[in-house]
Design an enzyme around this catalytic site. Structure first.
Site, PDB file in Angstrom:
ATOM      1  N   GLY A   1      28.394   3.594 -19.254  1.00  0.00           N
ATOM      2  CA  GLY A   1      29.440   2.613 -18.963  1.00  0.00           C
ATOM      3  C   GLY A   1      29.497   2.290 -17.482  1.00  0.00           C
ATOM      4  N   GLY A   2      30.713   2.143 -16.970  1.00  0.00           N
ATOM      5  CA  GLY A   2      30.880   1.780 -15.562  1.00  0.00           C
ATOM      6  C   GLY A   2      30.275   2.788 -14.608  1.00  0.00           C
TER       7      GLY A   2
ATOM      8  N   ARG B   1      31.883  12.986 -22.364  1.00  0.00           N
ATOM      9  CA  ARG B   1      32.767  11.816 -22.269  1.00  0.00           C
ATOM     10  C   ARG B   1      33.481  11.592 -23.601  1.00  0.00           C
ATOM     11  NH1 ARG B   1      35.598   8.411 -18.822  1.00  0.00           N
ATOM     12  NH2 ARG B   1      35.687   6.306 -19.696  1.00  0.00           N
TER      13      ARG B   1
ATOM     14  N   ILE C   1       0.844  -1.194   0.000  1.00  0.00           N
ATOM     15  CA  ILE C   1       0.000   0.000   0.000  1.00  0.00           C
ATOM     16  C   ILE C   1       0.882   1.248   0.000  1.00  0.00           C
ATOM     17  CG2 ILE C   1      -1.886   1.205   1.139  1.00  0.00           C
ATOM     18  CD1 ILE C   1      -2.475  -1.669  -0.032  1.00  0.00           C
TER      19      ILE C   1
ATOM     20  N   GLU D   1      -0.340  -1.071 -10.485  1.00  0.00           N
ATOM     21  CA  GLU D   1      -1.599  -0.610 -11.101  1.00  0.00           C
ATOM     22  C   GLU D   1      -1.924  -1.390 -12.376  1.00  0.00           C
ATOM     23  OE1 GLU D   1      -2.267   3.648 -10.990  1.00  0.00           O
ATOM     24  OE2 GLU D   1      -0.700   3.860  -9.479  1.00  0.00           O
TER      25      GLU D   1
END
Length: 380
Positions: free
Chosen positions: A339-340, A268, A157, A363
């Site tokens: 990635g890592g 990156r 709940i 639901e």
């Protein structure tokens, strides 16, 4: 056909985005770690109108409708699925059921404090032995003349740890099947209502989830919500609305994962250039963008149909099925792009993934949505 949001909903979206960015995003990781949302946030949500999304203005609500609700859910879920889920259970389950079944006196008593954020609302259908097969519920409500006496248990709940009021489904006719279930309003602190400890969940951790036990829980006769034996029908209507808002949450989680991945891909570097410049990453991001746009359109369609009073049960199931599975897929793709780092808690995508999985279960599971859609195809 115009797919642009009207000015009032654009303003609502901007308000929700600003609130979530300021009051939710900076703290979501800590809330997930601590498995708790501060009570002060509930007050702020009430003051801003986010706890009375469906509530008519006469009861202190904002009456924003389903389209307004999914816009709000998307903006909150983009940063924290648990906060969005708390809003969903409060607005789309507890309050929505009261709007369907409660009489005028009950609405006047419970809707204003729910909209203000005096307390949260919870909705209790699932039991330890039945989830999707809710007709098999064993919780009972026995007519004792001047009162109803509830016995049984409920499970999973949402908001139950803090809720001030519960809408509870219980069997009132042993052999009645779906026509032997009624809904009741149970206030926190009622003798015989036992609230269990918080579940230690995989995701949506900040949103509290508990079990409830009813041990000769005696409530006033006037706390019957809706028609006697008509509670299951009202519960299914409530779930239809809940599936639409869960779709909004799913879109928000997917969008959060996408935006985090897009930003990371631009900063990156690998093989001498940003990873965004590698076609393999571009294709992953493109697929995510397409899926999110499709999911949002399905969600907005179902919401608009509901707001217009049209039959939206199948469209709600289509939206929930697609968006919930899409959200998990998008989050996994985002982790892969990170990635890592994506596998650590230093970035939010692992949390978004854990949150997203719940949307395929709560639901109405993905399997239940497929059953609903298939029945429509068969004309059943």
């Amino acid at each position: 056909m115009n797919f642009d949001l009207p000015d009032d909903l654009v303003a609502l979206r901007d308000l929700a985005a600003k609130f979530a960015a300021e009051h939710v995003a900076p703290y979501a990781r800590a809330w997930d770690r601590d498995a708790d949302i501060p009570r002060d946030l509930i007050r702020r949500l009430g003051e801003t109108g986010f706890l009375g999304i469906f509530t008519p203005e006469q009861y202190g609500g904002t009456a924003l409708g389903d389209l307004g609700a999914v816009i709000i859910m998307e903006e909150f879920a983009r940063h924290c699925g648990a906060t969005a889920l708390m809003l969903d259970a409060h607005n789309s389950l507890c309050t929505a059921h009261l709007l369907i079944g409660a009489n005028d006196a009950q609405k006047a008593k419970y809707l204003p404090p729910l909209a203000r954020g005096d307390y949260l609302g919870a909705w209790a259908l699932t039991e330890p032995g039945c989830g999707s097969d809710s007709v098999a519920m064993t919780t009972t409500a026995e007519d004792k003349g001047s009162a109803w006496v509830l016995n049984g248990a409920k499970q999973f709940i949402t908001n139950g740890h803090y809720a001030g009021v519960f809408v509870v489904m219980a069997r009132t006719k042993p052999e009645g099947g779906k026509n032997g279930i009624s809904a009741f309003i149970v206030e926190r602190g009622t003798p015989g209502l036992i609230i269990g400890p918080k579940e230690d969940k995989m995701g949506m951790r900040a949103s509290d989830t508990v079990g409830l036990t009813f041990d000769d829980c005696r409530i006033p006769k006037e706390n019957l919500c809706g028609k006697l034996h008509g509670g299951f029908r009202d519960a299914m209507k409530t779930l239809e609305r809940g599936r639409i808002t869960i779709s909004g949450i799913s879109v928000g989680l997917a969008r959060g994962a996408f935006e985090e991945a897009l930003a990371y891909s631009k900063q990156r570097h690998a093989f001498g250039k940003p990873i965004f410049d590698h076609q393999s990453i571009q294709f992953m991001l493109a697929d995510m963008a397409v899926d999110i746009e499709a999911g949002r359109l399905l969600t907005h369609k179902a919401a608009a149909m509901s707001d217009a009073g049209e039959e939206s049960n199948t469209d709600a199931s289509i939206a929930k099925l697609f968006t919930s599975e899409m959200a998990t897929k998008a989050c996994l793709a985002s982790i892969q792009i990170h990635g890592g780092y994506g596998y650590t808690k230093e970035v939010p995508v692992e949390r978004l993934m854990r949150d997203a999985k719940l949307c395929e279960i709560g639901e109405g599971s993905s399997q239940i949505q497929r059953i609903i859609i298939a029945k429509t195809l068969l004309g059943a």
